[in-house]
Scaffold this motif. Structure first.
Motif, short mmCIF file in Angstrom:
data_model
loop_
_atom_site.label_atom_id
_atom_site.label_comp_id
_atom_site.label_asym_id
_atom_site.label_seq_id
_atom_site.Cartn_x
_atom_site.Cartn_y
_atom_site.Cartn_z
N TRP A 31 0.84 -1.20 0.00
CA TRP A 31 0.00 0.00 0.00
C TRP A 31 0.88 1.25 0.00
CZ3 TRP A 31 -5.52 0.30 0.99
CH2 TRP A 31 -6.14 -0.95 1.10
N ARG A 32 0.43 2.27 -0.74
CA ARG A 32 0.96 3.63 -0.59
C ARG A 32 -0.24 4.54 -0.35
NH1 ARG A 32 5.23 5.46 -5.06
NH2 ARG A 32 3.58 4.82 -6.54
N LYS A 33 -0.10 5.44 0.61
CA LYS A 33 -1.24 6.28 0.99
C LYS A 33 -0.81 7.74 1.11
CE LYS A 33 -3.95 4.41 4.18
NZ LYS A 33 -4.34 3.76 5.46
N ASP A 47 2.65 9.67 1.67
CA ASP A 47 3.29 9.88 2.97
C ASP A 47 3.38 8.60 3.80
OD1 ASP A 47 0.60 9.68 4.15
OD2 ASP A 47 0.32 11.73 3.47
N LEU A 48 2.80 7.51 3.29
CA LEU A 48 2.86 6.21 3.97
C LEU A 48 3.09 5.12 2.93
CD1 LEU A 48 -0.20 6.34 6.43
CD2 LEU A 48 2.21 6.37 7.08
N GLY A 49 3.87 4.11 3.31
CA GLY A 49 4.07 2.95 2.46
C GLY A 49 4.34 1.73 3.33
N PHE A 50 3.66 0.62 3.05
CA PHE A 50 3.82 -0.57 3.88
C PHE A 50 3.23 -1.77 3.16
CE2 PHE A 50 -0.05 1.66 4.90
CZ PHE A 50 -1.01 0.68 4.83
N TRP A 65 -8.34 3.11 7.07
CA TRP A 65 -8.05 4.49 6.70
C TRP A 65 -9.31 5.35 6.81
CZ3 TRP A 65 -8.34 0.47 3.26
CH2 TRP A 65 -9.21 0.57 2.20
N TYR A 116 -8.43 9.87 2.53
CA TYR A 116 -7.03 9.43 2.48
C TYR A 116 -6.83 8.61 1.21
CZ TYR A 116 -2.93 9.75 5.45
OH TYR A 116 -1.72 10.15 5.99
N HIS A 157 -5.26 6.24 -1.60
CA HIS A 157 -4.52 4.99 -1.44
C HIS A 157 -4.34 4.29 -2.78
CE1 HIS A 157 -8.82 4.59 -0.61
NE2 HIS A 157 -8.76 3.39 -1.15
#
Length: 441
Positions: free
Chosen positions: A148-150, A178-181, A191, A195, A197
């Motif tokens: 995921w990238r968000k 700003d997020l990746g996991f 979420w 947001y 995604h």
């Protein structure tokens, strides 16, 4: 394969199917739902030979510029709103809410709102997008792992509006995750509204088709997130309508008859009215208990609580009261002071008036007036506004009309860019006006 065998009556969306070479719709069992093609779970063979769950298709060609974006297309089965009642009941009977959302209110909501995502092979996923839901969403990874990238909705003005559907944020040039996991099999991702995604599956160790289930839940809602980012969320082309509908009750404690105003005297009257109706002991502090007692008697709650079984109304009032108090609570003591209520009321009024006045200017093709409105709010910003060099095509075309040209005869019932497919309707009307004027489409 298990889903195809168990539920052959289902019809699913094949993301980016038209990017597949030699695809011919007439060769397949297709239903048109909401203007889009849906393919039968039990029989669909994209190449006429191989079942869909063993066949990979290319993702959109627009994603070829970045290896982190999806490279193959997933399938989405909208169980929530694309089955007959009998079919839906059969699928729901196999669903179990996650252990952390086992209360009856959330179980009921989730059982009504889920959709299934199937990802054959490697690299299947959806381009970055925003959902149009006013509630939080959870994705449960049933099989395989997914990256995921968000990204939080960027700071917005009316002129920054962009297409928030799949990949639109890439084209607008705003995509800065700003997020990746990685969400592993058996894991969950949650979420809040607004947001963005993007997803992409990793190679499945057993070679099987990946699967995930996505659904909304009712409580708790991310009310302090909504409060903190209300200005930008209000201009979203996906969740902007939530400000005037689902979220508006939080700001005014669900007290009826309160309308947005630019006048301080009217805001002070709003404050007095809310305290007078909810703060029963008159100490200028609103507690969860006071809020729950008010909601139990409030006509505004009648239709909302009616969505749940009567045995669960007490729990509904408790959860709604907790969310409402938390919306205003800045020091995390779950009590709303007079000052906390005033601060959130002022913000809500400013945001709603900005939406109202900005939409009026858009409807008159008054770009100059819209820019002036946004600049007038600079004293509320951390830094002065900078307008984008490129507008979304619908706004570019709209502002090519002579200033003062009305796009819609009336803006009654339109409270945001996401109301009633605003841009789709506006585009059609602008094109008709330009043809009438002898201009370009």
């Amino acid at each position: 394969k298990n889903f195809a065998d168990e539920f052959p009556f289902g019809y699913m969306k094949a993301e980016y199917i038209t990017d597949m070479p030699n695809f011919k719709r007439k060769e397949h069992d297709i239903k048109i739902i909401d203007g889009e093609m849906r393919f039968n779970l039990g029989t669909f063979k994209p190449d006429k030979k191989t079942m869909w769950h063993n066949f990979t298709r290319p993702a959109s060609k627009r994603y070829a510029d970045d290896p982190q974006k999806p490279v193959t297309g997933p399938y989405v089965w909208h169980v929530k709103d694309e089955l007959t009642p009998a079919q839906k009941k059969k699928v729901q009977a196999r669903f179990q809410a996650p252990i952390f959302l086992q209360d009856p209110l959330n179980k009921a909501k989730m059982n009504q709102s889920f959709e299934l995502w199937f990802s054959p092979g490697t690299g299947a996923g959806a381009g970055a997008h925003n959902d149009g839901y006013c509630e939080s969403v959870v994705s449960l990874q049933l099989r395989g792992d997914k990256k995921w990238r968000k990204m939080l909705e960027p700071e917005m003005t009316f002129l920054h509006s962009y297409d928030e559907f799949d990949g639109g944020v890439y084209e607008a040039g705003f995509w800065k995750p700003d997020l990746g996991f990685v969400n592993r099999q058996g894991g969950a991702v949650i979420w809040p509204p607004g947001y963005l995604h993007e997803t992409k599956t990793l190679p499945p160790p057993d070679g099987e088709c990946g699967a995930a289930i996505t659904l909304q839940f009712s409580f708790p809602q991310p009310v302090q997130f909504l409060r903190a980012f209300l200005p930008r969320l209000s201009l979203s082309a996906e969740v902007g309508q939530c400000v005037g509908y689902s979220w508006g009750g939080y700001a005014v404690f669900h007290v009826q008859g309160i309308k947005p105003s630019p006048k301080q005297s009217e805001m002070e009257a709003q404050l007095k009215k809310i305290l007078g109706q909810v703060d029963t002991d008159g100490d200028d502090r609103i507690t969860v208990d006071e809020t729950r007692s008010y909601l139990e008697k409030s006509p505004a709650m009648r239709d909302v609580r009616g969505q749940y079984a009567k045995d669960h109304h007490q729990l509904f009032h408790q959860f709604k009261a907790e969310d409402t108090v938390a919306y205003h609570d800045m020091d995390n003591d779950m009590v709303v002071t007079r000052q906390e209520l005033w601060d959130s009321l002022v913000q809500w009024n400013v945001v709603r008036i900005r939406m109202r006045e900005g939409l009026k200017l858009v409807n008159k093709a008054d770009r100059e007036g819209l820019e002036a409105l946004e600049k007038s709010l600079d004293y509320l910003r951390r830094k002065p506004v900078e307008f984008p060099k490129k507008l979304r095509p619908e706004l570019e075309q709209l502002f090519s009309l002579p200033k003062g040209t009305k796009v819609f005869p009336s803006m009654k019932g339109v409270n945001s860019f996401s109301d009633s497919e605003f841009f789709a309707d506006a585009r059609d009307r602008v094109e008709a006006l330009l043809r009438k004027m002898g201009g370009k489409k």
